[in-house]
Design an enzyme around this catalytic site. Structure first.
Site, PDB file in Angstrom:
ATOM      1  N   ARG A  61       0.784  -1.249   0.000  1.00 44.34           N
ATOM      2  CA  ARG A  61       0.000   0.000   0.000  1.00 44.34           C
ATOM      3  C   ARG A  61       0.808   1.289   0.000  1.00 44.34           C
ATOM      4  O   ARG A  61       0.223   2.350  -0.188  1.00 44.34           O
ATOM      5  CB  ARG A  61      -0.998   0.036   1.157  1.00 44.34           C
ATOM      6  CG  ARG A  61      -2.001  -1.104   1.165  1.00 44.34           C
ATOM      7  CD  ARG A  61      -2.817  -1.153  -0.092  1.00 44.34           C
ATOM      8  NE  ARG A  61      -3.917  -2.129  -0.006  1.00 44.34           N
ATOM      9  CZ  ARG A  61      -4.515  -2.652  -1.061  1.00 44.34           C
ATOM     10  NH1 ARG A  61      -4.146  -2.310  -2.290  1.00 44.34           N
ATOM     11  NH2 ARG A  61      -5.501  -3.504  -0.916  1.00 44.34           N
ATOM     12  N   ASP A 302      -2.085 -12.734  -2.089  1.00 45.81           N
ATOM     13  CA  ASP A 302      -2.776 -11.513  -2.526  1.00 45.81           C
ATOM     14  C   ASP A 302      -3.198 -10.690  -1.300  1.00 45.81           C
ATOM     15  O   ASP A 302      -4.317 -10.178  -1.219  1.00 45.81           O
ATOM     16  CB  ASP A 302      -3.981 -11.832  -3.405  1.00 45.81           C
ATOM     17  CG  ASP A 302      -4.498 -10.588  -4.143  1.00 45.81           C
ATOM     18  OD1 ASP A 302      -3.863  -9.519  -4.042  1.00 45.81           O
ATOM     19  OD2 ASP A 302      -5.553 -10.686  -4.815  1.00 45.81           O
TER      20      ASP A 302
END
Lengths: 429, 320
Positions: A61, A302
């Site tokens: 992120r 993921d």
């Protein structure tokens, strides 16, 4: 000198064909044959000692979305899951489509991460699917693969050229397989449950058609293409046929896709909303069969952190994605190893040397002289997932209170213990 | 049996017994709204919030009037004039309404599951007034109530639900209600708007209207939702009307007393010809009237009111 011995464990190192009970010696940051000085001794009897596990598909992120996760907290999460290396996806903000962003990520990781962070770069500029990103410069900046993960290149010509171009740099191309027209607006698997729940369906064919396209483009160009997070039975069949013909293509699964079905969405809980979506038991069976026969070699997570407030909205509006790093090993041990789909040795092989080789990481081995990245596993430890104990910054998991069997108990990176089940996070300097 | 649910979110959640309680209570309120003085004090001192995040006319008015007839205080909120336009989330809006001591939140929303989302977070009773293509439970209740008034016991009766099934919350609620009452259901529509997977819920699926029309006891038409359609779902309204529109020629092949139903609003000349919409077999306006009684009954039961004793003929509907 920092000397350490892991004593009495069962050492499994598929890179050397090793599976035996023996001590493992570490001096400073390397695996060594013997130690001349008095080492710190850690008793790992009854445990598995293996090369540090590698996850080739995580979202950290940063830059830009530090409220969800940071490179630092993501690395803590990885360590707590037993991973010593992670391959970070480039759909950040800004996206990682240029060398400056890659340099920033690498610098940040060097300063703050407790595990090895390997960045990937985008296939296309701005991940817009229109123009190639500067793949050569991305390679020079240190990316280990290129991908537009989160989006799929819809332009077949661009994908063809990307494959051709990337061969100059020996970079794998990873593809998020999703036809945008066929999946348009879909929030869950298209089938019985989407019909009953009134939610827009995302059909299997939207993935399968891109896997088929990728196989054809890989055959045409001779370049290797890696299909990420496969979820559909047809994808496995297409991949199996393509590999049988010698086409350079590979596939990956994520842990949640072999455990949960689309029925989980019947409570409209956004922690079950992911892309690609949870499918049916028939798809799970096909994926597991694909893992068992080697059609699908890669096991990943993921890991996709989101803020709680982002997920606590109407299902249509919630972002796709769930956490994965801290539950992944337990899921693969329970549903693949204990279920006798693959052996423990094979699971470790795929999550170490096989993963390393795909991205050229030079990790995944305990050979003398290699980096002392090591995971200690207790494959029989039964535990209950508690999201409140996660080291990730986020809490968006569908596995809260799920019973698992097997987990990492210690993570060692560059010869230093960074996490242990007993003491938690040990060091992040 | 005592009513125990805090919310009314979906017909699929209800037992057959709960469904019958709702219908029986509706029969009592139907009697009340036919009196000279149509107001009762059942919800006096209670606050009802109509939270309509998606446009609606008849459902919003029906709920508003039903609440007023039960003597509740009513607030109506529409998306265009609410803090949704400032980016406030559904959760925060609802928590604010709860902080104002709302007793009922009636939610119309574009997203399936939105009513459940609120119900899980609020002490107030939540009534689903339509959550995207998922469910519209009070519509189903008024539909089966109306059908029972005209046809009597629905066990074994054959219903056609015709049109845009894929995007229809009315279809999804009606299917469950009709199956729980023992009716036979055939869905009819173009293949692109009617996936075969519907068979798995226990209904028949047909793409040829003329084939099944003569068998039907009731035809429940659905509006073609042009605002939801994409170019690929059917070629044109003209072709739809030719294949699936209910017109006089087709009507002649139906049972003479077939019921024609429609949740509205009607696209005259598209899914139904104008003369059929207004014919004797049409119960479209009865449905609207019964909607008021249904919504009064729902709020009454959710507020803790108990099933009244009613006559057996009112319970089963014998006015046909």
């Amino acid at each position: 000198m920092n000397a350490l011995v892991l004593k009495g464990g069962r050492v499994i190192d598929p890179s050397q064909g090793v599976d035996e009970k023996r001590d493992l010696y570490i001096c400073d940051s390397k695996v060594v044959r013997t130690l001349s000085e008095q080492p710190d001794v850690i008793d790992v009897s009854g445990k598995i000692v293996c090369p540090g596990l590698i996850d080739i598909h995580v979202h950290l992120r940063e830059p830009g979305q530090g409220a969800k996760e940071t490179i630092q907290t993501g690395s803590w999460s990885a360590a707590a899951g037993g991973f010593t290396s992670v391959v970070a996806m480039p759909n950040t903000n800004p996206v990682a489509d240029g060398p400056d962003t890659i340099a920033w990520i690498k610098q940040r990781a060097a300063q703050l991460a407790v595990v090895n962070v390997f960045p990937t770069g985008c296939i296309s500029k701005d991940m817009a699917g229109e123009f190639l990103s500067p793949i050569g410069q991305l390679k020079s900046a240190g990316v280990v693969a290129i991908t537009d993960d989160g989006k799929c290149i819809q332009n077949n010509d661009l994908m063809r050229r990307a494959l051709q171009y990337a061969t100059m740099f020996d970079l794998p191309i990873m593809d998020h397989c999703q036809d945008a027209d066929l999946s348009n607006g879909g929030v869950m698997n298209e089938g019985y449950w989407s019909t009953v729940l009134g939610l827009k369906g995302w059909p299997n064919i939207a993935e399968e058609i891109i896997v088929a396209r990728n196989a054809m483009l890989a055959e045409l160009t001779g370049a290797h293409i890696h299909c990420q997070h496969l979820s559909a039975a047809g994808s496995v069949r297409i991949l199996r046929q393509a590999k049988a013909r010698g086409i350079p293509i590979s596939g990956e699964i994520c842990a949640h896709h072999i455990v949960l079905t689309d029925e989980c969405l019947k409570t409209y809980d956004s922690n079950f909303k992911m892309n690609p979506p949870l499918r049916t038991q028939a798809d799970i069976d096909a994926l597991i069969e694909g893992v068992g026969d080697g059609t699908i070699e890669y096991l990943a997570s993921d890991h996709a952190p989101h803020c709680e407030f982002e997920k606590e909205v109407e299902l249509d509006d919630a972002p796709f994605g769930i956490l994965g790093l801290e539950t992944e090993v337990g899921i693969y041990l329970k549903y693949l190893v204990h279920a006798k789909i693959i052996s423990l040795h094979e699971m470790i092989r795929r999550m170490t040397i096989v993963a390393s080789d795909l991205c050229g990481l030079h990790k995944g081995t305990l050979k003398v002289g290699s980096d002392a990245d090591i995971t200690v596993l207790d494959p029989d430890l039964e535990w209950t997932v508690d999201k409140h104990q996660f080291l990730s910054k986020a809490r968006n998991t569908p596995f809260h209170e799920h019973q698992l069997k097997g987990r990492a108990t210690m993570t060692i990176v560059g010869g230093k213990i960074v996490w242990s089940l007993e003491n938690g996070l040990v060091s992040h300097s | 049996m005592k009513w125990a649910k805090k919310d009314l979110l979906a017909i699929s959640d209800l037992s057959s017994e709960e469904l019958l309680i709702l219908l029986d209570t509706t029969a009592s309120f139907k009697e009340i709204i036919s009196r000279a003085i149509k107001k009762v004090p059942s919800l006096r001192g209670k606050t009802v919030v109509n939270l309509f995040v998606e446009p609606s006319t008849r459902t919003r008015c029906s709920f508003e009037l039903a609440a007023q007839r039960l003597s509740a205080d009513v607030i109506s909120i529409e998306k265009s004039v609410s803090s949704f336009t400032k980016g406030e989330t559904l959760k925060d809006t609802a928590l604010n309404l709860q902080a104002l001591n709302a007793d009922f939140i009636i939610l119309r929303h574009k997203s399936p599951g939105a009513a459940l989302f609120l119900a899980e977070r609020l002490q107030a009773s939540v009534i689903n007034a339509g959550d995207g293509p998922h469910e519209h439970p009070t519509q189903a209740l008024l539909d089966v109530f109306t059908a029972r008034e005209k046809l009597g016991d629905l066990k074994g009766k054959h219903f056609i639900i015709l049109g845009d099934i894929l995007f229809s919350r009315v279809a999804r609620s009606n299917i469950w209600a009709l199956l729980k009452l023992g009716a036979r259901v055939t869905l009819v529509g173009p293949t692109t708007l009617l996936p075969e997977v519907f068979r798995e819920v226990g209904v028949d699926v047909c793409h040829n209207l003329d084939e099944v029309l003569p068998e039907a006891d009731a035809i429940n038409l659905l509006r073609i939702q042009q605002e939801r359609q994409q170019a690929t779902l059917f070629p044109s309204l003209g072709e739809y009307t030719k294949l699936f529109g209910l017109n006089m020629e087709r009507f002649k092949r139906c049972k003479p007393d077939v019921l024609i139903m429609h949740p509205g609003p009607i696209n005259r000349g598209v899914e139904i010809s104008s003369e059929l919409a207004d014919c004797e077999n049409s119960v479209i306006l009865d449905q609207v009237t019964n909607g008021l009684a249904v919504r009064m009954a729902v709020m009454f039961l959710l507020s803790g009111g108990q099933l009244p004793k009613i006559k057996e003929d009112a319970r089963k509907g014998t006015s046909k």
